[in-house]
Design a protein around this motif. Structure first.
Motif, PDB file in Angstrom:
ATOM      1  N   ARG A  12     -37.943  68.042  56.110  1.00 45.75           N
ATOM      2  CA  ARG A  12     -38.082  67.773  54.112  1.00 45.75           C
ATOM      3  C   ARG A  12     -37.755  66.707  54.119  1.00 45.75           C
ATOM      4  NH1 ARG A  12     -34.665  72.497  51.176  1.00 45.75           N
ATOM      5  NH2 ARG A  12     -32.868  70.783  51.985  1.00 45.75           N
ATOM      6  N   GLY A  13     -38.821  66.227  52.747  1.00 47.44           N
ATOM      7  CA  GLY A  13     -37.951  65.066  51.945  1.00 47.44           C
ATOM      8  C   GLY A  13     -36.705  65.490  51.488  1.00 47.44           C
ATOM      9  N   PHE A  14     -35.992  64.369  51.229  1.00 52.02           N
ATOM     10  CA  PHE A  14     -33.937  64.443  50.920  1.00 52.02           C
ATOM     11  C   PHE A  14     -33.514  62.865  49.470  1.00 52.02           C
ATOM     12  CE2 PHE A  14     -34.674  62.589  54.883  1.00 52.02           C
ATOM     13  CZ  PHE A  14     -33.817  61.069  55.005  1.00 52.02           C
ATOM     14  N   ASP A  15     -32.872  62.640  48.879  1.00 50.38           N
ATOM     15  CA  ASP A  15     -32.307  61.703  48.225  1.00 50.38           C
ATOM     16  C   ASP A  15     -31.284  60.293  49.480  1.00 50.38           C
ATOM     17  OD1 ASP A  15     -34.688  62.543  46.152  1.00 50.38           O
ATOM     18  OD2 ASP A  15     -32.679  62.981  45.248  1.00 50.38           O
ATOM     19  N   TYR A  16     -31.362  59.558  49.406  1.00 47.86           N
ATOM     20  CA  TYR A  16     -30.645  58.654  49.941  1.00 47.86           C
ATOM     21  C   TYR A  16     -29.765  58.086  49.154  1.00 47.86           C
ATOM     22  CZ  TYR A  16     -29.298  55.553  52.550  1.00 47.86           C
ATOM     23  OH  TYR A  16     -28.333  53.899  53.742  1.00 47.86           O
ATOM     24  N   GLN A  17     -28.244  58.380  49.148  1.00 45.79           N
ATOM     25  CA  GLN A  17     -27.231  57.275  48.038  1.00 45.79           C
ATOM     26  C   GLN A  17     -26.378  56.281  49.308  1.00 45.79           C
ATOM     27  OE1 GLN A  17     -26.497  59.904  44.860  1.00 45.79           O
ATOM     28  NE2 GLN A  17     -26.629  58.232  44.367  1.00 45.79           N
ATOM     29  N   ARG A  18     -25.891  55.300  49.045  1.00 46.43           N
ATOM     30  CA  ARG A  18     -24.775  54.615  49.796  1.00 46.43           C
ATOM     31  C   ARG A  18     -23.738  54.213  49.129  1.00 46.43           C
ATOM     32  NH1 ARG A  18     -27.174  49.357  52.215  1.00 46.43           N
ATOM     33  NH2 ARG A  18     -28.267  50.744  53.554  1.00 46.43           N
ATOM     34  N   ALA A  19     -22.761  54.591  49.904  1.00 46.38           N
ATOM     35  CA  ALA A  19     -21.482  55.058  49.307  1.00 46.38           C
ATOM     36  C   ALA A  19     -20.050  53.549  49.402  1.00 46.38           C
ATOM     37  CB  ALA A  19     -21.036  56.215  49.647  1.00 46.38           C
ATOM     38  N   HIS A  20     -20.080  53.246  48.494  1.00 46.24           N
ATOM     39  CA  HIS A  20     -18.950  52.001  48.990  1.00 46.24           C
ATOM     40  C   HIS A  20     -17.273  52.414  48.826  1.00 46.24           C
ATOM     41  CE1 HIS A  20     -22.701  49.541  48.873  1.00 46.24           C
ATOM     42  NE2 HIS A  20     -23.052  50.015  47.789  1.00 46.24           N
ATOM     43  N   ASP A  21     -16.927  53.258  48.264  1.00 47.38           N
ATOM     44  CA  ASP A  21     -15.782  53.479  48.326  1.00 47.38           C
ATOM     45  C   ASP A  21     -15.371  55.413  48.687  1.00 47.38           C
ATOM     46  OD1 ASP A  21     -15.896  54.624  45.630  1.00 47.38           O
ATOM     47  OD2 ASP A  21     -15.463  52.906  45.179  1.00 47.38           O
ATOM     48  N   VAL A  22     -13.991  55.358  48.994  1.00 51.41           N
ATOM     49  CA  VAL A  22     -13.958  57.138  49.459  1.00 51.41           C
ATOM     50  C   VAL A  22     -14.235  58.013  48.115  1.00 51.41           C
ATOM     51  CG1 VAL A  22     -12.206  58.615  50.258  1.00 51.41           C
ATOM     52  CG2 VAL A  22     -12.585  56.929  51.513  1.00 51.41           C
ATOM     53  N   SER A  23     -13.791  57.743  46.806  1.00 49.83           N
ATOM     54  CA  SER A  23     -14.043  58.726  45.742  1.00 49.83           C
ATOM     55  C   SER A  23     -15.038  58.343  45.744  1.00 49.83           C
ATOM     56  CB  SER A  23     -13.372  57.549  44.849  1.00 49.83           C
ATOM     57  OG  SER A  23     -13.481  56.524  43.707  1.00 49.83           O
ATOM     58  N   GLY A  24     -15.935  57.276  45.114  1.00 51.01           N
ATOM     59  CA  GLY A  24     -17.521  57.785  45.473  1.00 51.01           C
ATOM     60  C   GLY A  24     -18.211  58.326  46.284  1.00 51.01           C
ATOM     61  N   ALA A  25     -17.731  58.798  47.361  1.00 53.18           N
ATOM     62  CA  ALA A  25     -18.353  59.389  48.080  1.00 53.18           C
ATOM     63  C   ALA A  25     -18.826  60.658  47.687  1.00 53.18           C
ATOM     64  CB  ALA A  25     -18.630  58.694  49.556  1.00 53.18           C
ATOM     65  N   LEU A  26     -16.737  61.133  47.626  1.00 51.62           N
ATOM     66  CA  LEU A  26     -16.625  62.323  47.166  1.00 51.62           C
ATOM     67  C   LEU A  26     -16.774  63.098  45.918  1.00 51.62           C
ATOM     68  CD1 LEU A  26     -12.887  61.992  48.246  1.00 51.62           C
ATOM     69  CD2 LEU A  26     -14.486  63.491  49.376  1.00 51.62           C
ATOM     70  N   ALA A  27     -18.180  62.496  44.649  1.00 46.78           N
ATOM     71  CA  ALA A  27     -18.049  61.872  43.397  1.00 46.78           C
ATOM     72  C   ALA A  27     -19.678  63.015  43.978  1.00 46.78           C
ATOM     73  CB  ALA A  27     -18.370  61.014  42.708  1.00 46.78           C
ATOM     74  N   LEU A  28     -20.461  61.760  44.533  1.00 47.11           N
ATOM     75  CA  LEU A  28     -21.707  61.892  45.281  1.00 47.11           C
ATOM     76  C   LEU A  28     -21.632  63.353  45.640  1.00 47.11           C
ATOM     77  CD1 LEU A  28     -22.723  58.161  46.151  1.00 47.11           C
ATOM     78  CD2 LEU A  28     -23.475  59.699  44.693  1.00 47.11           C
ATOM     79  N   LEU A  29     -21.215  63.839  46.706  1.00 46.17           N
ATOM     80  CA  LEU A  29     -21.307  64.793  47.282  1.00 46.17           C
ATOM     81  C   LEU A  29     -21.251  66.423  46.283  1.00 46.17           C
ATOM     82  CD1 LEU A  29     -21.925  65.907  49.625  1.00 46.17           C
ATOM     83  CD2 LEU A  29     -19.869  66.169  50.408  1.00 46.17           C
ATOM     84  N   ASP A  30     -19.325  65.637  45.530  1.00 45.13           N
ATOM     85  CA  ASP A  30     -19.479  67.072  44.649  1.00 45.13           C
ATOM     86  C   ASP A  30     -20.473  67.347  43.632  1.00 45.13           C
ATOM     87  OD1 ASP A  30     -16.937  68.370  43.332  1.00 45.13           O
ATOM     88  OD2 ASP A  30     -17.045  67.428  42.088  1.00 45.13           O
ATOM     89  N   ALA A  31     -21.372  66.339  43.714  1.00 45.02           N
ATOM     90  CA  ALA A  31     -22.560  66.560  42.635  1.00 45.02           C
ATOM     91  C   ALA A  31     -23.859  67.185  43.045  1.00 45.02           C
ATOM     92  CB  ALA A  31     -23.040  64.829  41.580  1.00 45.02           C
ATOM     93  N   ASP A  32     -23.467  67.820  44.166  1.00 43.71           N
ATOM     94  CA  ASP A  32     -25.088  68.379  45.066  1.00 43.71           C
ATOM     95  C   ASP A  32     -23.879  69.064  46.287  1.00 43.71           C
ATOM     96  OD1 ASP A  32     -27.081  68.483  46.445  1.00 43.71           O
ATOM     97  OD2 ASP A  32     -28.025  67.239  45.787  1.00 43.71           O
ATOM     98  N   PRO A  33     -23.740  70.016  45.704  1.00 51.60           N
ATOM     99  CA  PRO A  33     -23.115  70.698  47.402  1.00 51.60           C
ATOM    100  C   PRO A  33     -23.977  71.117  48.673  1.00 51.60           C
ATOM    101  CG  PRO A  33     -22.679  71.929  44.853  1.00 51.60           C
ATOM    102  CD  PRO A  33     -23.752  70.841  44.750  1.00 51.60           C
ATOM    103  N   GLU A  34     -25.687  70.765  48.105  1.00 51.24           N
ATOM    104  CA  GLU A  34     -26.349  70.000  48.946  1.00 51.24           C
ATOM    105  C   GLU A  34     -26.741  68.958  49.958  1.00 51.24           C
ATOM    106  OE1 GLU A  34     -29.410  73.156  49.319  1.00 51.24           O
ATOM    107  OE2 GLU A  34     -29.159  73.700  47.272  1.00 51.24           O
ATOM    108  N   ALA A  35     -25.711  68.051  49.843  1.00 57.94           N
ATOM    109  CA  ALA A  35     -25.600  67.025  49.791  1.00 57.94           C
ATOM    110  C   ALA A  35     -24.922  66.826  51.277  1.00 57.94           C
ATOM    111  CB  ALA A  35     -25.371  66.239  49.132  1.00 57.94           C
ATOM    112  N   ARG A  36     -25.553  66.072  52.463  1.00 58.61           N
ATOM    113  CA  ARG A  36     -24.558  65.873  53.592  1.00 58.61           C
ATOM    114  C   ARG A  36     -23.663  64.682  53.770  1.00 58.61           C
ATOM    115  NH1 ARG A  36     -25.098  69.105  57.821  1.00 58.61           N
ATOM    116  NH2 ARG A  36     -23.629  68.073  58.571  1.00 58.61           N
TER     117      ARG A  36
END
Length: 330
Positions: A2-26
């Motif tokens: 299945r298709g998916f979006d991809y984003q690269r995090a550069h710091d811990v807080s940014g990574a957590l924010a990206l996951l918090d915005a989309d609970p189905e992210a990994r």
């Protein structure tokens, strides 16, 4: 897949924010397990948050001893680190036994802890599996289970945890550090993996949205005299059918300190605490080693086709502890 979006995090807080915005992210580390599961349809995240560029790729030496290992340290770098090889040789050996060189170059410490079972029923979406679909059943119990659990299993799941690294970390009382939107936290390795019970789909005690940031190994002088031994069905890269991480301190023929953990026998790396208890202060000989192994394995409940693992683990305990004893008296 299945298709998916991809984003690269550069710091811990940014990574957590990206996951918090989309609970189905990994979170995505090396992808050596997650991407395979996505191809098979077992995992279906709508977004991957790449965490490999987070500043968590160091092996540090705390002033009081031990080691602190960042979550994005690759398996190759961990196994090659001189202080890992000197202070915790069984850990380096476990990592080298765990995969091919290409996989070790990609795989990360944090990802290794979260890898999922290689049970064929789990990875085949056409089959029932309580770990994949709670309540659907465990066909391995009546089906193919030669490489499955003999300890700590339940009527809901008999799959084994595949990590070699995790077995060594279990023996040396590792502590997992993580971060959530609410702040940092820690889990001792003894509590990190959840007993299979009636909820095999719940594998760790990490809170929702947590990002593993590192692993700490406390000072353990006995760990400098340690070994990891893995038995597999072929000499080339393969998952274990049984393994052991062992460390031993012997003085005047008596066991002073001992650490034992088993792999490929349970849904999580298995700390052999009863065997350790019986061996501490006992003669360092084959008879004591065998008796301790028998006491630990008394709780084993093998299935019809994997009872061989009881003898296999018993023989590993005796062989590896005997080798460590012989080395100690040279």
């Amino acid at each position: 897949m299945r298709g998916f979006d991809y984003q690269r995090a550069h710091d811990v807080s940014g990574a957590l924010a990206l996951l918090d915005a989309d609970p189905e992210a990994r979170f995505l580390g090396g992808g050596t397990n997650l991407v395979d599961l996505m191809k098979a349809g077992v995992e279906r995240p709508v977004r991957l948050v790449d965490v490999r560029e987070l500043p968590l790729a160091q092996v540090e030496l705390p002033q009081g001893g031990g080691l602190r290992i960042g979550a994005t340290v690759t398996n190759s770098d961990l196994a090659a680190h001189p202080e890992v090889r000197r202070r915790y040789p069984a850990l380096a050996q476990a990592v080298l036994a765990g995969a091919s060189g290409q996989l070790r170059n990609m795989a990360t410490v944090g990802g290794n802890l979260l890898q999922r079972t290689r049970c064929a029923y789990f990875t085949d979406v056409t089959k029932a599996c309580n770990k994949r679909i709670p309540g659907s059943g465990c066909p391995a119990i009546e089906g193919e289970h030669r490489n499955h659990a003999i300890l700590g299993a339940s009527g809901h799941c008999v799959a084994v945890h595949p990590s070699d690294m995790g077995v060594a970390l279990t023996a040396f009382d590792a502590v997992v550090s993580y971060q959530t939107a609410d702040g940092p936290g820690e889990l001792p390795f003894s509590d990190f993996y959840v007993p299979v019970g009636d909820s095999p789909h719940r594998e760790t005690a990490l809170p929702p949205g947590a990002l593993i940031t590192g692993v700490t190994l406390p000072p353990a002088p006995v760990a400098a005299h340690s070994r990891y031994r893995k038995v597999r069905e072929r000499a080339s890269y393969a998952f274990a059918i049984g393994s052991i991480a062992a460390a031993l301190d012997v003085h005047d023929g008596v066991v002073g300190d001992v650490r034992l953990a088993f792999g490929a026998v349970a849904s999580r790396p298995w700390r052999a605490r009863e065997a350790e208890r019986l061996l501490t202060g006992a003669p360092a000989d084959a008879e004591s080693f065998a008796a301790a192994a028998d006491a630990e394995l008394a709780a084993a409940k093998p299935l019809p086709h994997n009872a061989y693992k009881v003898d296999l683990i018993r023989n590993l305990v005796v062989a590896v502890l005997t080798e460590l004893t012989e080395e100690a008296v040279r």
